[in-house]
Enzyme design. Structure first.
Site, PDB file in Angstrom:
ATOM      1  N   ALA A   1       0.867  -1.186   0.000  1.00 57.82           N
ATOM      2  CA  ALA A   1       0.000   0.000   0.000  1.00 57.82           C
ATOM      3  C   ALA A   1       0.896   1.225   0.000  1.00 57.82           C
ATOM      4  CB  ALA A   1      -0.893   0.005   1.235  1.00 57.82           C
ATOM      5  N   GLU A   2       0.670   2.166  -0.932  1.00 58.66           N
ATOM      6  CA  GLU A   2       1.641   3.258  -1.097  1.00 58.66           C
ATOM      7  C   GLU A   2       1.708   4.175   0.124  1.00 58.66           C
ATOM      8  OE1 GLU A   2      -0.780   2.455  -3.330  1.00 58.66           O
ATOM      9  OE2 GLU A   2      -1.397   4.194  -4.507  1.00 58.66           O
ATOM     10  N   ILE A   3       0.722   4.131   1.011  1.00 62.35           N
ATOM     11  CA  ILE A   3       0.792   4.914   2.252  1.00 62.35           C
ATOM     12  C   ILE A   3       2.026   4.521   3.068  1.00 62.35           C
ATOM     13  CG2 ILE A   3      -0.698   3.297   3.530  1.00 62.35           C
ATOM     14  CD1 ILE A   3      -1.834   5.748   5.015  1.00 62.35           C
TER      15      ILE A   3
END
Lengths: 226, 246
Positions: free
Chosen positions: A52-54
């Site tokens: 997840a790019e977070i």
């Protein structure tokens, strides 16, 4: 351009299931907003790691009830759970991973795609703004080893989404290798779009009638296997 | 070296009209809400809010107040608008963007991250493959047409890259779950997101922490942002908020 033919296609969950079959065990995968997010419903027990790019590797299922933690969300802004072996990191590290070629497959939604593997998805001109929500889509296109698109074959109104030339702002050029829709599975090759699978009950001619570019029909054309 | 401030008001007292302030957070996750509320109360105007992924889409009440008070000149973000086009039309921020009263400048998220990293690491600009083939290689992407300056590209080893510049904010507002009085910080899970890199980037970094501990209580192995990047520390209570966005 619009031919306004519309076939009743597979539900979104089934498109996600078909994409999941194309993801090999051992892959690091990033899923975009929309149909791609649903793929995680089909990968439980499969040895793949979702990024997840977070700033998280190995995101688990959606969190419910007491498991909801406001400090633990995915890139679609949904509360998620962690798994044994999950890790967290900051945004620079996350995008180093993405841009630096460490993610095997990115699956994104799209508004339009053409036979060269160009696609548009970050900005819908109907919103009437030059600016839009690009998020991390272009970084994923630049860095993921493979880019898949999962989307409805046409718009709700039956407008073509698989077109000869993009009329919407491009997200990336020449990056898409596979296209999964509610009607077909199409491989994008240097020669053009190869129709590999069609939904049960439809013919290659049906698919061509809702597709802009001329399709190359695979010798072993078959029904979409679910 | 005690960096704690007696009140949040005093910690932001020197922020002047026209300041560029970095606001971390990935939608509502990891947003420095108490600092934003103090900024709203202070009423500082002509602000540029340098974001990364929609903290003001997540902290929507704070954004509405900032726009209502006419405090915002410009927002820089990869995801600055509501996800829903129809709901976005009703937001005062998007209305101000449409009217050209607030500038919204957009960069891909990884480019935003690298702009802060470069600023913090003393790198003035960098080449990235992200955005090649899109409008992001042609010009700055902003709603203000006269500000769309052309971008430079360069071929390196047969591939095209876009030149992007470091972004050095005057201040960064940071939210951490724990910090010691010398400014060493540790974050919770995905609430880290843009916090660390914005702390690196800014001239003055102000951190609100849910738990403020004495020096030595935060093990060196657990420090995610070393205190050298952090100038002011404030204790806040744990924020409660809805995760979802429109």
């Amino acid at each position: 351009m619009s031919q306004k033919v519309k076939f009743e296609g597979l539900p979104r969950e089934m498109i996600a299931l078909r994409v999941s079959r194309e993801i090999k065990e051992g892959s690091y995968v990033n899923l975009g907003i929309g149909i791609p997010t649903l793929i995680s419903n089909w990968t439980e027990g499969v040895d793949i790691v979702l990024q997840a790019e977070i700033g998280m590797l190995k995101t688990g299922s959606l969190a419910e009830g007491d498991d909801v933690d406001q400090d633990l969300i995915n890139a679609s802004c949904q509360a998620v759970t962690a798994l044994p072996g999950s890790s967290y990191f900051d945004i620079v590290e996350s995008f180093a991973m993405i841009r630096g070629g460490h993610i095997d497959i990115a699956v994104m939604g799209a508004l339009q795609i053409n036979a060269r593997g160009d696609y548009a998805g970050w900005s819908n001109p109907s919103r009437g703004l030059f600016v839009g929500n690009v998020g991390g889509s272009m970084d994923l296109c630049a860095g993921a080893k493979k880019l898949f698109i999962a989307m409805e074959h046409t718009t709700k109104d039956g407008e073509l989404k698989i077109v000869n030339e993009l009329s919407y702002p491009a997200t990336a050029l020449g990056k898409v290798s596979m296209l999964f829709t509610d009607l077909a599975v199409i491989e994008i090759t240097p020669k053009g779009m190869v129709l590999k699978e069609v939904m049960a009950g439809l013919t290659a001619k049906d698919i061509q009638s809702v597709t802009g570019p001329k399709l190359i029909i695979a010798k072993d054309l078959k029904e979409i296997e679910l | 070296m005690d960096k704690t401030f007696p009140s949040i008001e005093e910690a932001i007292a020197d922020i002047k009209d026209g300041a560029v302030i970095a606001i971390p957070g990935f939608f509502a996750c990891g947003v420095p809400r108490d600092l934003l509320k103090a900024l709203i109360k202070k009423g500082t105007k002509n602000l540029t809010l340098a974001c990364g992924c929609g903290p003001l889409v997540g902290a929507v009440d704070e954004m509405r107040a900032l726009v209502k008070n006419n405090q915002v000149k410009k927002v820089i973000d990869s995801y600055g608008l509501s996800r829903s086009a129809s709901k976005g039309m009703q937001e005062p921020f998007e209305q101000a963007v449409r009217a050209g009263k607030i500038e919204l400048e957009v960069f891909p998220m990884g480019t935003m991250a690298e702009k802060y990293r470069a600023a913090g690491a003393g790198i003035p600009a960098f080449y990235t493959p992200t955005g090649v083939g899109s409008v992001f290689e042609e010009s700055d992407v902003t709603n203000i047409e006269s500000n769309r300056k052309p971008k430079e590209t360069r071929m390196i080893n047969g591939q095209k890259y876009v030149l992007e510049y470091a972004l050095k904010p005057d201040y960064a507002f940071i939210h951490a779950i724990i910090g010691d009085k010398e400014g060493n910080l540790r974050y919770s899970k995905t609430a880290r997101n843009f916090n660390h890199v914005m702390a690196m980037a800014a001239r003055v970094t102000i951190a609100e922490v849910e738990n403020l501990v004495e020096v030595g209580k935060l093990d060196g192995n657990d420090v995610q942002t070393p205190g050298v990047y952090v100038h002011r520390m404030i204790k806040v209570s744990r924020p409660q908020f809805a995760i979802t966005i429109d």
